[in-house]
Design an enzyme around this catalytic site. Structure first.
Site, PDB file in Angstrom:
ATOM      1  N   ARG A   2      -9.820  93.054   2.593  1.00 61.66           N
ATOM      2  CA  ARG A   2     -11.224  93.466   2.458  1.00 61.66           C
ATOM      3  C   ARG A   2     -11.826  93.034   1.128  1.00 61.66           C
ATOM      4  O   ARG A   2     -12.757  93.668   0.625  1.00 61.66           O
ATOM      5  CB  ARG A   2     -11.386  94.977   2.658  1.00 61.66           C
ATOM      6  N   TYR A  51      -9.490 100.747  20.415  1.00 64.83           N
ATOM      7  CA  TYR A  51     -10.953 100.803  20.297  1.00 64.83           C
ATOM      8  C   TYR A  51     -11.606 100.772  21.680  1.00 64.83           C
ATOM      9  O   TYR A  51     -12.553 101.523  21.959  1.00 64.83           O
ATOM     10  CB  TYR A  51     -11.468  99.635  19.454  1.00 64.83           C
ATOM     11  N   ASP A  84     -14.628  90.389  11.640  1.00 66.56           N
ATOM     12  CA  ASP A  84     -14.222  91.732  12.038  1.00 66.56           C
ATOM     13  C   ASP A  84     -13.329  91.603  13.257  1.00 66.56           C
ATOM     14  O   ASP A  84     -13.489  90.669  14.058  1.00 66.56           O
ATOM     15  CB  ASP A  84     -15.442  92.600  12.365  1.00 66.56           C
ATOM     16  N   ARG A 139     -26.094  91.195   2.301  1.00 62.60           N
ATOM     17  CA  ARG A 139     -26.018  91.848   3.605  1.00 62.60           C
ATOM     18  C   ARG A 139     -27.212  92.763   3.881  1.00 62.60           C
ATOM     19  O   ARG A 139     -27.324  93.312   4.972  1.00 62.60           O
ATOM     20  CB  ARG A 139     -24.739  92.694   3.696  1.00 62.60           C
ATOM     21  N   ARG A 195     -17.301  94.679   0.747  1.00 68.16           N
ATOM     22  CA  ARG A 195     -16.912  96.034   0.374  1.00 68.16           C
ATOM     23  C   ARG A 195     -17.384  96.427  -1.030  1.00 68.16           C
ATOM     24  O   ARG A 195     -18.370  97.109  -1.182  1.00 68.16           O
ATOM     25  CB  ARG A 195     -15.386  96.219   0.487  1.00 68.16           C
TER      26      ARG A 195
END
Length: 342
Positions: A28, A152, A77, A41, A32
């Site tokens: 990461r 998920y 992701d 972003r 982050r």
């Protein structure tokens, strides 16, 4: 992979070859904690960010410029290939991936699509843009492992108990294996796109496998992860396998076919090496929370991790999980400088 990248300190450590210093990168690290990441972003959703090669390129490069790490990891992701395969999902800020219609039945599994290279052409383009920009710095591609993706899809989002996931796994193992087989194919296709575009290594994240016993992991998970990793055996790039809370699974995770086994902060690397075996390198494993302690504590613990890592044929320094958003970037930069002196 060019000769220069094959001889990089990161790839050498993954292969268990001698290195001038321990290589370091952070899970990461692309995003982050970096203010420049948050700025770029602004107003752009996570999935959209992952589908824009210009953004992916810039975000992936940011920690290399700032910290001087020995490898970049592609900004993406683990649910990107699921969305590309037709799953209706979104990455909700503060929550994570949320699936509109969870998979619970045989009909749901049958309806799950496949992944063709053209479905993720934006990933191919991003990697091809990044490789020349990075030069002698290797680029790591990545994907989610079948178990974590399945959790998920079945739960509909993040879970602490994985009750619905385990209900299918235990209650209908044939359906479970059919689902994970499809996910293994999607994952392998996604990683092959990245390898074909020029990444120097891949990491398979089985983030939630630590919720399982070793017996259940071997029965329900290992065959599908092995299918992904063995499918890359001829790719010519190191394969890293990582999960959280997987101390009891380390031997089995190594057997799945990785060249490097990532170890979270709970298990010392020298002890992990005795379990994983002498033919695989290790990655890790500073507790991300230690970065919030005074520098003398960070330095002491980092030196300990490097010393323990010497028990393995190769060691890539990393955190035991991802960088926390509140982490001071200057501490990460200082940590890289320290590791390079050891």
């Amino acid at each position: 992979m060019t000769t220069t990248l094959q001889d990089s300190v990161f790839v050498r450590a993954c292969r268990g070859r001698s290195v001038p210093h321990t290589p370091v990168w952070f899970m990461r690290q692309a995003g982050r904690s970096l203010p420049e990441y948050r700025k770029i972003r602004e107003g752009v959703g996570m999935l959209e960010s992952c589908r824009r090669p210009d953004l992916v390129t810039e975000i992936t490069l940011q920690p290399v410029r700032r910290h001087g790490v020995d490898a970049a990891i592609l900004f993406s992701d683990i649910v990107v290939p699921l969305a590309a395969a037709g799953v209706d999902l979104d990455i909700v800020p503060g929550t994570g991936p949320v699936v509109a219609e969870p998979i619970r039945t045989a009909a749901d599994v049958a309806a799950l699509g496949t992944l063709e290279p053209g479905d993720v052409s934006y990933v191919d383009e991003a990697v091809r843009l990044l490789v020349p920009e990075l030069g002698a710095t290797p680029l790591i591609g990545f994907a989610g492992a079948p178990f974590t993706l399945a959790s998920y899809l079945i739960e509909g989002g993040p879970s602490r108990t994985y009750l619905k996931t385990k209900a299918m796994m235990y209650g209908d193992p044939d359906l479970w294996n059919e689902l994970c087989g499809k996910l293994a194919d999607i994952t392998l296709a996604f990683l092959r796109v990245q390898v074909g575009a020029g990444v120097s290594a891949v990491q398979l994240f089985d983030s939630w496998a630590g919720a399982l016993s070793e017996a259940d992991y071997r029965r329900f998970v290992l065959p599908h992860s092995a299918r992904v990793l063995s499918g890359l055996q001829d790719a010519g790039v190191p394969r890293i396998h990582f999960g959280v809370g997987t101390g009891v699974l380390l031997q089995a995770m190594g057997e799945a076919g990785a060249d490097v086994v990532g170890v979270d902060w709970r298990t010392p690397l020298d002890r992990a090496t005795t379990v994983i075996g002498p033919d695989r390198s290790v990655q890790g494993n500073l507790d991300p929370a230690i970065l919030f302690a005074p520098w003398e504590v960070v330095e002491r613990e980092a030196r300990r991790v490097v010393a323990e890592g010497r028990a393995a044929p190769g060691h890539v320094f990393n955190l035991g999980h991802g960088v926390m958003p509140e982490t001071d970037p200057e501490v990460l930069t200082r940590l890289v400088e320290l590791i390079h002196t050891l």
